[in-house]
Design a protein around this motif. Structure first.
Motif, mmCIF file in Angstrom:
data_model
loop_
_atom_site.group_PDB
_atom_site.id
_atom_site.type_symbol
_atom_site.label_atom_id
_atom_site.label_comp_id
_atom_site.label_asym_id
_atom_site.label_seq_id
_atom_site.Cartn_x
_atom_site.Cartn_y
_atom_site.Cartn_z
ATOM 1 N N ILE A 1 6.996 1.656 6.649
ATOM 2 C CA ILE A 1 7.024 0.500 5.801
ATOM 3 C C ILE A 1 7.380 -0.902 6.418
ATOM 4 C CG2 ILE A 1 7.705 -0.762 3.704
ATOM 5 C CD1 ILE A 1 7.922 2.096 2.398
ATOM 6 N N ILE A 2 8.609 -0.698 7.239
ATOM 7 C CA ILE A 2 9.128 -2.054 8.041
ATOM 8 C C ILE A 2 8.180 -2.261 9.028
ATOM 9 C CG2 ILE A 2 10.884 -2.828 9.486
ATOM 10 C CD1 ILE A 2 11.654 -2.751 6.835
ATOM 11 N N ARG B 1 -13.132 -1.542 -2.203
ATOM 12 C CA ARG B 1 -12.053 -2.515 -2.433
ATOM 13 C C ARG B 1 -10.744 -2.359 -1.482
ATOM 14 N NH1 ARG B 1 -10.230 -5.184 -8.136
ATOM 15 N NH2 ARG B 1 -9.690 -7.266 -7.343
ATOM 16 N N LEU B 2 -10.585 -1.105 -1.635
ATOM 17 C CA LEU B 2 -9.127 -0.639 -0.791
ATOM 18 C C LEU B 2 -9.563 -0.057 0.651
ATOM 19 C CD1 LEU B 2 -7.182 0.914 -3.791
ATOM 20 C CD2 LEU B 2 -6.823 -1.534 -2.967
ATOM 21 N N THR C 1 -3.869 3.490 6.980
ATOM 22 C CA THR C 1 -2.295 3.434 6.790
ATOM 23 C C THR C 1 -2.241 5.133 6.780
ATOM 24 O OG1 THR C 1 -2.845 3.792 4.179
ATOM 25 C CG2 THR C 1 -1.932 1.580 5.165
ATOM 26 N N PRO C 2 -0.927 5.796 7.120
ATOM 27 C CA PRO C 2 -0.890 7.154 6.999
ATOM 28 C C PRO C 2 -1.452 7.837 5.859
ATOM 29 C CG PRO C 2 1.268 6.103 7.756
ATOM 30 C CD PRO C 2 0.229 4.970 7.280
ATOM 31 N N LYS C 3 -2.177 8.689 5.965
ATOM 32 C CA LYS C 3 -2.690 9.638 4.868
ATOM 33 C C LYS C 3 -1.984 10.032 3.969
ATOM 34 C CE LYS C 3 -6.380 12.897 4.092
ATOM 35 N NZ LYS C 3 -7.306 14.287 4.665
ATOM 36 N N SER D 1 -2.018 7.327 -0.927
ATOM 37 C CA SER D 1 -2.377 7.157 -2.480
ATOM 38 C C SER D 1 -1.389 6.273 -3.076
ATOM 39 C CB SER D 1 -2.406 8.565 -3.176
ATOM 40 O OG SER D 1 -1.198 9.241 -2.711
ATOM 41 N N VAL D 2 0.080 6.684 -2.609
ATOM 42 C CA VAL D 2 1.297 5.870 -3.025
ATOM 43 C C VAL D 2 1.089 4.536 -2.871
ATOM 44 C CG1 VAL D 2 3.828 5.825 -3.031
ATOM 45 C CG2 VAL D 2 2.561 8.027 -3.245
ATOM 46 N N TRP D 3 0.882 4.020 -1.629
ATOM 47 C CA TRP D 3 0.778 2.471 -1.387
ATOM 48 C C TRP D 3 -0.341 2.033 -2.169
ATOM 49 C CZ3 TRP D 3 1.789 1.954 4.727
ATOM 50 C CH2 TRP D 3 3.002 2.510 5.019
#
Length: 320
Positions: free
Chosen positions: A18-19, A156-157, A163-165, A169-171
């Motif tokens: 995330i950082i 749209r996303l 991003t990591p698979k 979904s969470v992100w």
């Protein structure tokens, strides 16, 4: 390796990822800002394409032209308002200084007023300078905005493909919720800006101020920005009229200030209540408690507490 250490290791990796992504977003801010703006604007483009039957590429061009023209128009109105108002303020301060220099409260008033004027002038000059110095970044932003809208037609996303698979979904979930909250902010902020502008325009026109529309626009714009408000302008103006023995104008400005503040607070509570499906009285008390607890920062934290209140309300333990 036990389960606790494994969980700690995974948490550390996720936090590190995330950082890293936050650093990348800040490093390519023109591109990331264009992607976020395109995400917010996409429903308008999609409406033009699906409902108005405008070809998608033409819809992108039309909406983009409208958005950038709107920003340019707001910048022009802001510049024109400053050009009209600042010279008259400086002239009044000069004449005021000559007449009331012996007044005991004069130095404090002049110092505060000069600080406000310097802040406005420096902010405007810095903004204009940054825009002129960032032509290349602005060009990158426009191109990235166009391509982001083009890709949004498929998904749209789409940018979450980078991003990591395991975290995607969470992100996506949290990003969608964050953008929804940001949309609420923009919608409510625009309505409050319009309300403040209309009330100020009517009030300043009734009091026969010069350039009432320009003054109302500047004050409303300042009111829409964090940590500023209409009191930053109306209260010093009321003090000025008090010193110059224009008590009627002084009282009228204070009454106008109180009326707009009360009306705006009630309207803000109603708008947030409608947005988050809360009762107006609950919204008002949550906003008031936030301001009392955290001071001026509570203004920015109020929507967050309103979201928490909605989640608490939706919890099963509060169901009737």
């Amino acid at each position: 390796m036990n389960k606790n250490s494994l969980f700690s290791s995974k948490s550390t990796i996720r936090f590190s990822v995330i950082i890293i992504y936050l650093i990348v977003i800040l490093a390519i801010l023109p591109i990331s800002s264009a992607i976020f703006l395109a995400y917010l604007i996409f429903p308008i483009v999609n409406f033009c394409n699906t409902k108005l039957k405008i070809p998608y590429l033409i819809a992108i061009c039309l909406v983009s032209f409208f958005i950038f023209s709107l920003f340019a128009l707001l910048g022009f109105i802001l510049f024109q308002s400053l050009v009209q108002i600042l010279p008259s303020i400086q002239t009044n301060i000069t004449s005021f200084s000559t007449t009331y220099i012996s007044h005991p409260l004069f130095p404090v008033f002049i110092e505060k007023l000069a600080t406000i004027l310097d802040t406005v002038v420096m902010f405007s000059a810095s903004l204009a300078k940054n825009i002129l110095n960032s032509i290349f970044e602005l060009l990158i932003f426009i191109i990235a905005f166009y391509f982001a809208l083009y890709e949004s037609k498929k998904n749209r996303l789409w940018f979450f493909a980078f991003t990591p698979k395991s975290l995607r979904s969470v992100w996506q979930h949290y990003f969608t919720k964050s953008m929804q909250l940001l949309s609420y902010f923009i919608n409510v902020g625009f309505q409050l800006f319009t309300l403040t502008f209309i009330l100020l325009s009517c009030g300043l026109t009734a009091l026969q101020f010069d350039a009432p529309i320009s003054k109302a626009f500047l004050i409303s714009l300042a009111d829409a920005l964090p940590f500023l408000g209409i009191g930053l302008f109306l209260i010093p103006a009321a003090v000025y009229f008090f010193f110059t023995d224009q008590l009627l104008l002084c009282v009228a400005l204070l009454v106008l200030y109180i009326f707009i503040q009360v009306t705006r607070q009630l309207a803000e509570s109603k708008l947030w209540a409608h947005t988050f499906q809360l009762r107006m009285v609950h919204t008002f008390f949550i906003s008031a408690a936030s301001i009392l607890l955290f001071g001026i920062y509570g203004i920015l934290l109020s929507p967050i507490f309103l979201v928490i209140a909605v989640k608490v309300k939706q919890s099963s333990i509060f169901e009737r």
